[in-house]
Write a protein that holds these residues in place. Structure first.
Motif, PDB file in Angstrom:
ATOM      1  N   PHE A  98       0.902  -1.152   0.000  1.00 20.22           N
ATOM      2  CA  PHE A  98       0.000   0.000   0.000  1.00 20.22           C
ATOM      3  C   PHE A  98       0.944   1.205   0.000  1.00 20.22           C
ATOM      4  O   PHE A  98       1.223   1.799   1.039  1.00 20.22           O
ATOM      5  N   PRO A  99       1.516   1.573  -1.159  1.00 21.52           N
ATOM      6  CA  PRO A  99       2.652   2.510  -1.202  1.00 21.52           C
ATOM      7  C   PRO A  99       2.413   3.850  -0.521  1.00 21.52           C
ATOM      8  O   PRO A  99       3.351   4.460  -0.006  1.00 21.52           O
ATOM      9  N   SER A 100       1.164   4.301  -0.517  1.00 23.47           N
ATOM     10  CA  SER A 100       0.891   5.616   0.071  1.00 23.47           C
ATOM     11  C   SER A 100       0.790   5.563   1.594  1.00 23.47           C
ATOM     12  O   SER A 100       0.697   6.599   2.253  1.00 23.47           O
ATOM     13  N   ALA A 101       0.859   4.348   2.164  1.00 26.34           N
ATOM     14  CA  ALA A 101       0.680   4.208   3.613  1.00 26.34           C
ATOM     15  C   ALA A 101       1.893   4.655   4.400  1.00 26.34           C
ATOM     16  O   ALA A 101       1.767   5.171   5.510  1.00 26.34           O
ATOM     17  N   SER A 102       3.086   4.449   3.835  1.00 19.36           N
ATOM     18  CA  SER A 102       4.301   4.806   4.571  1.00 19.36           C
ATOM     19  C   SER A 102       5.478   4.898   3.603  1.00 19.36           C
ATOM     20  O   SER A 102       5.420   4.363   2.494  1.00 19.36           O
ATOM     21  N   GLN A 103       6.545   5.549   4.042  1.00 19.76           N
ATOM     22  CA  GLN A 103       7.756   5.631   3.231  1.00 19.76           C
ATOM     23  C   GLN A 103       8.379   4.251   3.071  1.00 19.76           C
ATOM     24  O   GLN A 103       8.939   3.928   2.020  1.00 19.76           O
ATOM     25  N   THR A 104       8.251   3.419   4.097  1.00 18.27           N
ATOM     26  CA  THR A 104       8.790   2.056   4.028  1.00 18.27           C
ATOM     27  C   THR A 104       8.123   1.275   2.906  1.00 18.27           C
ATOM     28  O   THR A 104       8.796   0.607   2.105  1.00 18.27           O
ATOM     29  N   ASP A 105       6.795   1.357   2.834  1.00 23.27           N
ATOM     30  CA  ASP A 105       6.069   0.651   1.772  1.00 23.27           C
ATOM     31  C   ASP A 105       6.427   1.208   0.397  1.00 23.27           C
ATOM     32  O   ASP A 105       6.564   0.462  -0.574  1.00 23.27           O
ATOM     33  N   PHE A 106       6.577   2.526   0.327  1.00 30.51           N
ATOM     34  CA  PHE A 106       6.950   3.157  -0.946  1.00 30.51           C
ATOM     35  C   PHE A 106       8.330   2.670  -1.383  1.00 30.51           C
ATOM     36  O   PHE A 106       8.525   2.287  -2.549  1.00 30.51           O
ATOM     37  N   ALA A 112      10.845  -3.592  -5.499  1.00 27.84           N
ATOM     38  CA  ALA A 112      10.159  -4.621  -6.273  1.00 27.84           C
ATOM     39  C   ALA A 112      10.156  -4.280  -7.761  1.00 27.84           C
ATOM     40  O   ALA A 112      10.381  -5.139  -8.620  1.00 27.84           O
ATOM     41  N   VAL A 113       9.889  -3.027  -8.074  1.00 28.34           N
ATOM     42  CA  VAL A 113       9.888  -2.575  -9.473  1.00 28.34           C
ATOM     43  C   VAL A 113      11.253  -2.811 -10.116  1.00 28.34           C
ATOM     44  O   VAL A 113      11.368  -3.289 -11.249  1.00 28.34           O
ATOM     45  N   GLU A 114      12.306  -2.476  -9.384  1.00 27.25           N
ATOM     46  CA  GLU A 114      13.666  -2.556  -9.936  1.00 27.25           C
ATOM     47  C   GLU A 114      14.213  -3.982  -9.985  1.00 27.25           C
ATOM     48  O   GLU A 114      15.169  -4.254 -10.709  1.00 27.25           O
ATOM     49  N   ASN A 115      13.592  -4.903  -9.255  1.00 28.79           N
ATOM     50  CA  ASN A 115      14.135  -6.269  -9.181  1.00 28.79           C
ATOM     51  C   ASN A 115      13.189  -7.342  -9.713  1.00 28.79           C
ATOM     52  O   ASN A 115      13.534  -8.529  -9.677  1.00 28.79           O
ATOM     53  N   ALA A 116      12.041  -6.944 -10.201  1.00 31.63           N
ATOM     54  CA  ALA A 116      11.100  -7.929 -10.726  1.00 31.63           C
ATOM     55  C   ALA A 116      11.506  -8.378 -12.124  1.00 31.63           C
ATOM     56  O   ALA A 116      11.922  -7.549 -12.950  1.00 31.63           O
ATOM     57  N   PRO A 117      11.390  -9.659 -12.446  1.00 34.90           N
ATOM     58  CA  PRO A 117      11.592 -10.103 -13.827  1.00 34.90           C
ATOM     59  C   PRO A 117      10.598  -9.425 -14.756  1.00 34.90           C
ATOM     60  O   PRO A 117       9.543  -8.948 -14.305  1.00 34.90           O
ATOM     61  N   VAL A 120       6.844 -10.402 -14.629  1.00 33.31           N
ATOM     62  CA  VAL A 120       6.132 -10.322 -13.352  1.00 33.31           C
ATOM     63  C   VAL A 120       5.511  -8.938 -13.203  1.00 33.31           C
ATOM     64  O   VAL A 120       6.198  -7.921 -13.315  1.00 33.31           O
ATOM     65  N   SER A 121       4.215  -8.907 -12.940  1.00 32.50           N
ATOM     66  CA  SER A 121       3.501  -7.642 -12.773  1.00 32.50           C
ATOM     67  C   SER A 121       3.458  -7.261 -11.303  1.00 32.50           C
ATOM     68  O   SER A 121       3.065  -8.058 -10.445  1.00 32.50           O
ATOM     69  N   ILE A 122       3.880  -6.035 -11.025  1.00 34.41           N
ATOM     70  CA  ILE A 122       3.845  -5.507  -9.663  1.00 34.41           C
ATOM     71  C   ILE A 122       2.503  -4.822  -9.444  1.00 34.41           C
ATOM     72  O   ILE A 122       2.131  -3.900 -10.174  1.00 34.41           O
ATOM     73  N   GLN A 123       1.785  -5.289  -8.431  1.00 31.73           N
ATOM     74  CA  GLN A 123       0.472  -4.715  -8.150  1.00 31.73           C
ATOM     75  C   GLN A 123       0.521  -3.924  -6.851  1.00 31.73           C
ATOM     76  O   GLN A 123       1.149  -4.335  -5.874  1.00 31.73           O
ATOM     77  N   VAL A 124      -0.147  -2.751  -6.850  1.00 33.30           N
ATOM     78  CA  VAL A 124      -0.190  -1.890  -5.665  1.00 33.30           C
ATOM     79  C   VAL A 124      -1.635  -1.463  -5.419  1.00 33.30           C
ATOM     80  O   VAL A 124      -2.421  -1.309  -6.348  1.00 33.30           O
ATOM     81  N   LEU A 125      -1.953  -1.285  -4.153  1.00 32.86           N
ATOM     82  CA  LEU A 125      -3.316  -0.957  -3.755  1.00 32.86           C
ATOM     83  C   LEU A 125      -3.401   0.500  -3.297  1.00 32.86           C
ATOM     84  O   LEU A 125      -2.483   1.011  -2.651  1.00 32.86           O
ATOM     85  N   THR A 126      -4.508   1.145  -3.631  1.00 28.13           N
ATOM     86  CA  THR A 126      -4.704   2.530  -3.185  1.00 28.13           C
ATOM     87  C   THR A 126      -6.173   2.795  -2.904  1.00 28.13           C
ATOM     88  O   THR A 126      -7.072   2.194  -3.521  1.00 28.13           O
ATOM     89  N   ARG A 135       0.547   9.316  -5.431  1.00 25.56           N
ATOM     90  CA  ARG A 135       1.696   8.729  -4.736  1.00 25.56           C
ATOM     91  C   ARG A 135       1.868   7.260  -5.133  1.00 25.56           C
ATOM     92  O   ARG A 135       2.986   6.772  -5.326  1.00 25.56           O
ATOM     93  N   THR A 136       0.769   6.562  -5.285  1.00 25.42           N
ATOM     94  CA  THR A 136       0.804   5.139  -5.642  1.00 25.42           C
ATOM     95  C   THR A 136       1.346   4.929  -7.051  1.00 25.42           C
ATOM     96  O   THR A 136       2.186   4.057  -7.286  1.00 25.42           O
ATOM     97  N   VAL A 137       0.850   5.728  -7.988  1.00 27.08           N
ATOM     98  CA  VAL A 137       1.331   5.624  -9.371  1.00 27.08           C
ATOM     99  C   VAL A 137       2.820   5.942  -9.437  1.00 27.08           C
ATOM    100  O   VAL A 137       3.591   5.282 -10.150  1.00 27.08           O
ATOM    101  N   GLU A 138       3.248   6.922  -8.676  1.00 24.59           N
ATOM    102  CA  GLU A 138       4.664   7.302  -8.646  1.00 24.59           C
ATOM    103  C   GLU A 138       5.540   6.134  -8.168  1.00 24.59           C
ATOM    104  O   GLU A 138       6.667   5.957  -8.638  1.00 24.59           O
ATOM    105  N   SER A 139       5.010   5.318  -7.265  1.00 24.94           N
ATOM    106  CA  SER A 139       5.805   4.225  -6.685  1.00 24.94           C
ATOM    107  C   SER A 139       6.149   3.145  -7.707  1.00 24.94           C
ATOM    108  O   SER A 139       7.140   2.430  -7.540  1.00 24.94           O
ATOM    109  N   VAL A 140       5.338   2.990  -8.744  1.00 26.72           N
ATOM    110  CA  VAL A 140       5.592   1.931  -9.726  1.00 26.72           C
ATOM    111  C   VAL A 140       6.081   2.477 -11.071  1.00 26.72           C
ATOM    112  O   VAL A 140       6.123   1.772 -12.075  1.00 26.72           O
TER     113      VAL A 140
END
Length: 603
Positions: A98-106, A112-117, A120-126, A135-140
């Motif tokens: 939940f990227p917008s929840a905290s800096q840690t999650d972001f 995950a984005v930088e290390n995913a094959p 593999v699709s990275i999914q985020v919840l907002t 903020r969520t879109v920015e995270s991915v």
């Protein structure tokens, strides 16, 4: 006995003052407080006649839904370890945070984005709020594949109580959110390097009027404009499991058959486990039109948990359907989950539990042992290629478990359990009567120790009981023998050299074969009656290392019955050693008096 039990229960329900405590909290008629399960009117219900024929798309939400349920959330390092394990298992869609929840999650989302094959699709919840969405879109940003997941409560209860929102308000909000996300992702000129997918969840779908669920999703779909190649994902969650799995399946089938442009829609199932039916609900949901399953390894998740993805996947596997997830090394999966979640996997959890392929019950053990024997016969003849072992729906080796762990022995175990341990550890396939004899020894030992016996303890007990591999402490040892056929074709004479308390003596005997001649010779020397009650043999090992194993049951004048076991390259030598093994035990137990026998022999 039954009448006494009934009276005891009746007494336990009455306090000293005479007040009955039965139904102290539960209502005797719960219909006064709780509504009946919802019913869906399907004019042509199809799912009950279907079977699962292929694996769905899988989404792991361990790192988001699973993590937010933990009393002690995962550290970033634990999340990284878990993330790479999910990729190793074969997950192509992972909801990471939940990227917008905290800096840690972001920050973890960026990892995950930088290390995913690339596949593999990275999914985020907002939530449906503009600053959180941005903020969520920015995270991915920069991901090869990304899915933005939004949700909106659609059940009457949540809309009215939590959000004070009408159905029209909910539709309007869902449209606004979708438009904003579209403008920030697939329509944005700087975001074209990413394959953007969109997931919308009518939260509490299981308690939402199905017509309204279709209506709000139609509105969202119209705004997003999905394609067959990149369908919109409608997640239909049992956010709270409010009915039996068949009702959930009816709801899914209604949605699947009433949503327009079905080929551009992926129906995702996210059953929670409030009623303990999440796996069943997902399986019936697949029959009813579901395309994807969202859940966690071993069912972790908020409140009562999500669907257990391990169980759902391996249920398919046991019916010959590849789940496209690799649980070959189950112990490593359990280790990661327990380390990162800090919650133990229950020993009886399907497939993953440490005890699920173990049998303690004597009848279960006997059935499993017989099942393996029959299967070896079938497979050696190429009669039937399919796995079919009682009590074992999956071959433990397929999930990295060894056969030695299948049967574990305690005081409840019967003859089959100890026999299985001896077969797998020592290669000795014990005759039925010997199994019964040894199981009594094992049960008495387990009872006296008050615990389960380990394999090595059972093997040690067996060797000691039947004088196996204890030659140096034996009173009688075979040195050599010779058998000569007489004029009578049915009679043979034996001359044997036997060490008796370290002194080599020559013994003679006659009979119709090696066993009877040797028994005759030993009986004369020991001045005792010995009779062969049972004889069995089998080979041990393969090729040039093959040996013969013989099992002989002897009885004497006092009707003492004892088993002896012999192992040798030569079957006759093995048989004679098995006779001596039994005789040596009779001597040690004082049932044969060697000194008295020697006086008679030298008289």
């Amino acid at each position: 006995m039954f009448k006494k039990t009934v009276v005891a229960f009746q007494k336990s329900a009455i306090l000293k003052e005479g007040v009955v405590t039965a139904y102290k909290n539960l209502l005797k008629d719960p219909s006064l407080k709780y509504k009946a399960a919802p019913k869906i009117n399907l004019s042509n219900r199809q799912w009950p006649s279907k079977t699962i024929e292929r694996a769905p798309r899988w989404l792991s939400t361990d790192l988001r839904d699973g993590n937010q349920s933990l009393p002690d959330p995962m550290s970033v390092e634990q999340k990284k370890k878990y993330f790479h394990k999910l990729i190793e298992l074969g997950f192509k869609e992972i909801e990471v945070s939940f990227p917008s929840a905290s800096q840690t999650d972001f920050d973890f989302t960026r990892y995950a984005v930088e290390n995913a094959p690339e596949d593999v699709s990275i999914q985020v919840l907002t939530q449906s709020r503009e600053h959180l969405i941005r903020r969520t879109v920015e995270s991915v940003k920069g991901a090869k594949r990304a899915t933005i997941h939004t949700y909106l409560a659609t059940s009457d209860l949540f809309r009215d109580v939590v959000f004070n929102m009408s159905q029209e308000d909910a539709i309007k909000k869902a449209i606004e959110t979708t438009k904003l996300i579209r403008s920030l992702t697939k329509d944005h000129p700087d975001m074209q390097e990413t394959r953007w997918s969109y997931e919308f969840s009518p939260e509490c779908f299981s308690d939402t009027p199905v017509k309204f669920a279709v209506e709000i999703c139609e509105a969202v779909k119209q705004v997003w404009e999905p394609t067959v190649d990149n369908p919109i994902i409608f997640n239909l969650p049992a956010t709270v499991e409010v009915a039996s799995p068949n009702i959930y399946a009816d709801q899914i089938e209604y949605f699947s058959t009433h949503i327009s442009e079905r080929e551009k829609v992926c129906i995702s199932l996210h059953p929670h486990n409030d009623r303990g039916c999440a796996v069943a609900a997902a399986e019936l949901g697949l029959l009813a039109g579901g395309d994807r399953i969202e859940g966690c390894l071993f069912g972790n998740g908020e409140r009562t948990g999500n669907i257990d993805l391990v169980t759902a996947a391996l249920n398919m596997y046991t019916h010959g359907i590849s789940p496209n997830l690799d649980f070959s090394d189950m112990d490593s999966v359990v280790a990661i989950v327990e380390e990162c979640n800090k919650i133990p996997v229950h020993p009886r959890a399907p497939y993953g539990g440490s005890l699920v392929v173990c049998a303690f019950s004597g009848s279960h053990q006997d059935a499993i042992k017989k099942g393996f024997t029959k299967q070896q016969e079938r497979w050696s003849k190429n009669d039937d290629k399919y796995w079919a072992i009682p009590y074992l729906p999956i071959d433990p080796k397929d999930i990295g478990r060894n056969y030695e762990a299948i049967i574990r022995v305690n005081s409840q175990s019967g003859k089959g359990g100890a026999a299985w341990i001896i077969l797998k550890s020592l290669g000795l396939d014990l005759p039925r009567k010997l199994q019964i004899s040894f199981s009594t020894v094992v049960q008495h030992t387990a009872e006296s120790m008050g615990r389960e016996l380990k394999s090595e303890e059972i093997c040690s007990l067996f060797k000691k009981k039947y004088n196996l591999e204890n030659v140096s402490n034996n009173t009688l040892e075979l040195i050599d023998f010779d058998i000569v056929r007489t004029a009578d074709k049915n009679v043979r004479n034996l001359t044997a050299e036997v060490s008796i308390n370290g002194k080599i003596e020559k013994l003679t005997g006659s009979g119709n074969g090696p066993i009877s001649t040797f028994v005759n010779a030993i009986s004369k020397r020991l001045n005792t009656y010995l009779n062969v009650v049972n004889y069995h043999e089998h080979s041990l090992g393969q090729g040039s290392d093959t040996k013969a194993v013989t099992y002989i049951e002897l009885s004497n004048n006092d009707n003492d019955v004892l088993w002896g076991i012999g192992i040798d390259e030569d079957v006759s030598t093995a048989a004679m050693n098995s006779i001596l093994a039994a005789v040596n035990v009779l001597i040690k137990e004082g049932k044969i008096n060697l000194e008295k026998a020697e006086k008679v022999a030298t008289a």
